[in-house]
Design a protein around this motif. Structure first.
Motif, PDB file in Angstrom:
ATOM      1  N   GLN A 169      65.590  14.810   9.544  1.00 38.08           N
ATOM      2  CA  GLN A 169      66.397  13.930   8.703  1.00 38.08           C
ATOM      3  C   GLN A 169      66.911  12.713   9.458  1.00 38.08           C
ATOM      4  O   GLN A 169      67.477  11.806   8.844  1.00 38.08           O
ATOM      5  N   SER A 170      66.695  12.681  10.754  1.00 38.64           N
ATOM      6  CA  SER A 170      67.210  11.585  11.569  1.00 38.64           C
ATOM      7  C   SER A 170      66.238  10.409  11.585  1.00 38.64           C
ATOM      8  O   SER A 170      65.184  10.439  10.951  1.00 38.64           O
ATOM      9  N   SER A 171      66.594   9.400  12.353  1.00 39.44           N
ATOM     10  CA  SER A 171      65.734   8.213  12.463  1.00 39.44           C
ATOM     11  C   SER A 171      64.599   8.422  13.453  1.00 39.44           C
ATOM     12  O   SER A 171      63.777   7.538  13.648  1.00 39.44           O
ATOM     13  N   ARG A 172      64.543   9.579  14.083  1.00 37.34           N
ATOM     14  CA  ARG A 172      63.501   9.836  15.081  1.00 37.34           C
ATOM     15  C   ARG A 172      62.935  11.255  14.948  1.00 37.34           C
ATOM     16  O   ARG A 172      63.037  12.075  15.860  1.00 37.34           O
ATOM     17  N   PRO A 173      62.330  11.580  13.801  1.00 38.99           N
ATOM     18  CA  PRO A 173      61.790  12.921  13.588  1.00 38.99           C
ATOM     19  C   PRO A 173      60.689  13.288  14.566  1.00 38.99           C
ATOM     20  O   PRO A 173      60.466  14.469  14.837  1.00 38.99           O
ATOM     21  N   GLU A 174      60.008  12.260  15.115  1.00 37.47           N
ATOM     22  CA  GLU A 174      58.935  12.527  16.067  1.00 37.47           C
ATOM     23  C   GLU A 174      59.463  13.099  17.381  1.00 37.47           C
ATOM     24  O   GLU A 174      58.683  13.586  18.221  1.00 37.47           O
ATOM     25  N   GLY A 175      60.778  13.066  17.572  1.00 37.99           N
ATOM     26  CA  GLY A 175      61.369  13.585  18.798  1.00 37.99           C
ATOM     27  C   GLY A 175      61.581  15.091  18.804  1.00 37.99           C
ATOM     28  O   GLY A 175      61.983  15.658  19.825  1.00 37.99           O
ATOM     29  N   LEU A 176      61.275  15.764  17.673  1.00 32.03           N
ATOM     30  CA  LEU A 176      61.550  17.195  17.574  1.00 32.03           C
ATOM     31  C   LEU A 176      60.764  18.012  18.605  1.00 32.03           C
ATOM     32  O   LEU A 176      61.330  18.880  19.273  1.00 32.03           O
ATOM     33  N   GLU A 177      59.484  17.735  18.750  1.00 35.11           N
ATOM     34  CA  GLU A 177      58.672  18.535  19.664  1.00 35.11           C
ATOM     35  C   GLU A 177      59.212  18.446  21.092  1.00 35.11           C
ATOM     36  O   GLU A 177      59.380  19.471  21.768  1.00 35.11           O
ATOM     37  N   ASP A 178      59.505  17.240  21.557  1.00 30.78           N
ATOM     38  CA  ASP A 178      60.025  17.072  22.912  1.00 30.78           C
ATOM     39  C   ASP A 178      61.391  17.739  23.070  1.00 30.78           C
ATOM     40  O   ASP A 178      61.698  18.304  24.131  1.00 30.78           O
ATOM     41  N   ALA A 179      62.210  17.679  22.017  1.00 29.04           N
ATOM     42  CA  ALA A 179      63.541  18.284  22.091  1.00 29.04           C
ATOM     43  C   ALA A 179      63.437  19.800  22.230  1.00 29.04           C
ATOM     44  O   ALA A 179      64.170  20.413  23.016  1.00 29.04           O
ATOM     45  N   LEU A 180      62.522  20.406  21.489  1.00 27.51           N
ATOM     46  CA  LEU A 180      62.342  21.852  21.571  1.00 27.51           C
ATOM     47  C   LEU A 180      61.766  22.262  22.931  1.00 27.51           C
ATOM     48  O   LEU A 180      62.189  23.247  23.534  1.00 27.51           O
ATOM     49  N   LYS A 181      60.809  21.479  23.427  1.00 30.57           N
ATOM     50  CA  LYS A 181      60.242  21.771  24.738  1.00 30.57           C
ATOM     51  C   LYS A 181      61.294  21.620  25.831  1.00 30.57           C
ATOM     52  O   LYS A 181      61.303  22.373  26.817  1.00 30.57           O
ATOM     53  N   ASP A 182      62.188  20.642  25.656  1.00 29.88           N
ATOM     54  CA  ASP A 182      63.266  20.448  26.622  1.00 29.88           C
ATOM     55  C   ASP A 182      64.195  21.651  26.654  1.00 29.88           C
ATOM     56  O   ASP A 182      64.708  22.025  27.711  1.00 29.88           O
ATOM     57  N   GLU A 183      64.407  22.265  25.496  1.00 24.77           N
ATOM     58  CA  GLU A 183      65.238  23.470  25.452  1.00 24.77           C
ATOM     59  C   GLU A 183      64.620  24.579  26.301  1.00 24.77           C
ATOM     60  O   GLU A 183      65.330  25.333  26.973  1.00 24.77           O
ATOM     61  N   LEU A 184      63.284  24.693  26.290  1.00 26.79           N
ATOM     62  CA  LEU A 184      62.614  25.735  27.059  1.00 26.79           C
ATOM     63  C   LEU A 184      62.745  25.513  28.562  1.00 26.79           C
ATOM     64  O   LEU A 184      62.741  26.472  29.336  1.00 26.79           O
ATOM     65  N   VAL A 185      62.873  24.253  28.965  1.00 24.40           N
ATOM     66  CA  VAL A 185      63.030  23.934  30.391  1.00 24.40           C
ATOM     67  C   VAL A 185      64.293  24.571  30.950  1.00 24.40           C
ATOM     68  O   VAL A 185      64.354  24.943  32.128  1.00 24.40           O
ATOM     69  N   HIS A 186      65.301  24.744  30.092  1.00 27.51           N
ATOM     70  CA  HIS A 186      66.595  25.280  30.529  1.00 27.51           C
ATOM     71  C   HIS A 186      66.612  26.809  30.630  1.00 27.51           C
ATOM     72  O   HIS A 186      67.681  27.401  30.813  1.00 27.51           O
ATOM     73  N   LYS A 187      65.437  27.430  30.493  1.00 26.62           N
ATOM     74  CA  LYS A 187      65.300  28.887  30.618  1.00 26.62           C
ATOM     75  C   LYS A 187      66.290  29.628  29.713  1.00 26.62           C
ATOM     76  O   LYS A 187      67.200  30.332  30.184  1.00 26.62           O
ATOM     77  N   PRO A 188      66.123  29.501  28.403  1.00 30.13           N
ATOM     78  CA  PRO A 188      67.031  30.163  27.465  1.00 30.13           C
ATOM     79  C   PRO A 188      66.852  31.678  27.471  1.00 30.13           C
ATOM     80  O   PRO A 188      65.861  32.215  27.971  1.00 30.13           O
ATOM     81  N   GLY A 189      67.838  32.363  26.891  1.00 27.58           N
ATOM     82  CA  GLY A 189      67.747  33.807  26.744  1.00 27.58           C
ATOM     83  C   GLY A 189      66.654  34.184  25.765  1.00 27.58           C
ATOM     84  O   GLY A 189      66.055  33.330  25.111  1.00 27.58           O
ATOM     85  N   ALA A 190      66.398  35.490  25.640  1.00 31.47           N
ATOM     86  CA  ALA A 190      65.287  35.971  24.819  1.00 31.47           C
ATOM     87  C   ALA A 190      65.415  35.536  23.363  1.00 31.47           C
ATOM     88  O   ALA A 190      64.448  35.079  22.746  1.00 31.47           O
TER      89      ALA A 190
END
Length: 220
Positions: A46-67
């Motif tokens: 819904q934002s002005s940059r929907p194409e940024g979703l993939e990178d944002a999700l991949k960035d979350e994985l970089v932070h080694k989230p819990g299961a």
């Protein structure tokens, strides 16, 4: 909470990211964990940059989230890739999400571990890989969660069997689903209505067989 709606997508993104920054590594379960990354994906779309979703999700994985968080993140990536017809990547994300939950304790995590097979089956079905779709749905229906949610998955698998003209497999599947007990069902009438749908499917198979074995006028 991260699931609250916000009329300003950019503000929603900031709030959700603030929450995920503070909670992504938690090992305990919180009600907000179910929808945090789904809300993040919605806010990006819904934002002005929907194409940024993939990178944002991949960035979350970089932070080694819990299961639990890794499952949710990869589920959103899988949904994104499926919508883009990047089916191989979508399956890979769900398989990795499933692997993240191996050995985890708690009914919520184990349920998601089993439900991942359903998601994988639907991706294969969307991609046209019907044999792999059937194998994944069969695996799901053999789990406790699959037994509990047998009606939807049973229809999906039954459709695949019928399309492949695997009548015996379809008949066996429908009979098993009709026989699954639901002793603690909150709505027995709904369960019986669902069973009736599979009884109709069985009846349709029987009519098809009768028609197939009845000589046509040309062969008489």
């Amino acid at each position: 909470s991260p699931g609250e709606k916000d009329k300003d997508p950019e503000r929603a993104l900031r709030l959700i990211r603030k929450w995920t920054d503070a909670n992504r590594s938690r090992s305990d379960y919180d009600a907000n964990q179910d929808n945090a990354y789904q809300s993040l994906a919605t806010a990006f779309r819904q934002s002005s940059r929907p194409e940024g979703l993939e990178d944002a999700l991949k960035d979350e994985l970089v932070h080694k989230p819990g299961a639990w968080a890794q499952y949710a993140i990869r589920h959103e990536l899988s949904t994104l890739y499926t919508g883009q017809e990047r089916y191989a990547e979508a399956v890979e994300q769900m398989q990795t999400a499933r692997d993240a939950l191996k050995g985890e304790n708690g009914s919520i995590l184990t349920s998601r571990y089993m439900m991942a097979m359903h998601e994988i089956g639907l991706i294969y079905k969307a991609s046209g890989e019907t044999q792999k779709a059937a194998e994944a749905l069969e695996a799901y229906l053999n789990t406790t969660k699959g037994q509990q949610n047998c009606f939807d998955a049973g229809k999906e698998l039954g459709d695949l069997y019928e399309q492949a003209k695997e009548w015996d497999k379809a008949r066996t599947l429908y009979g098993k689903i009709i026989a699954i007990p639901f002793p603690h069902a909150a709505n027995p009438a709904f369960i019986e209505k669902c069973r009736d749908e599979f009884r109709k499917r069985l009846s349709r198979l029987e009519h098809r067989e009768v028609e197939a074995n009845t000589p046509s006028d040309r062969t008489r």
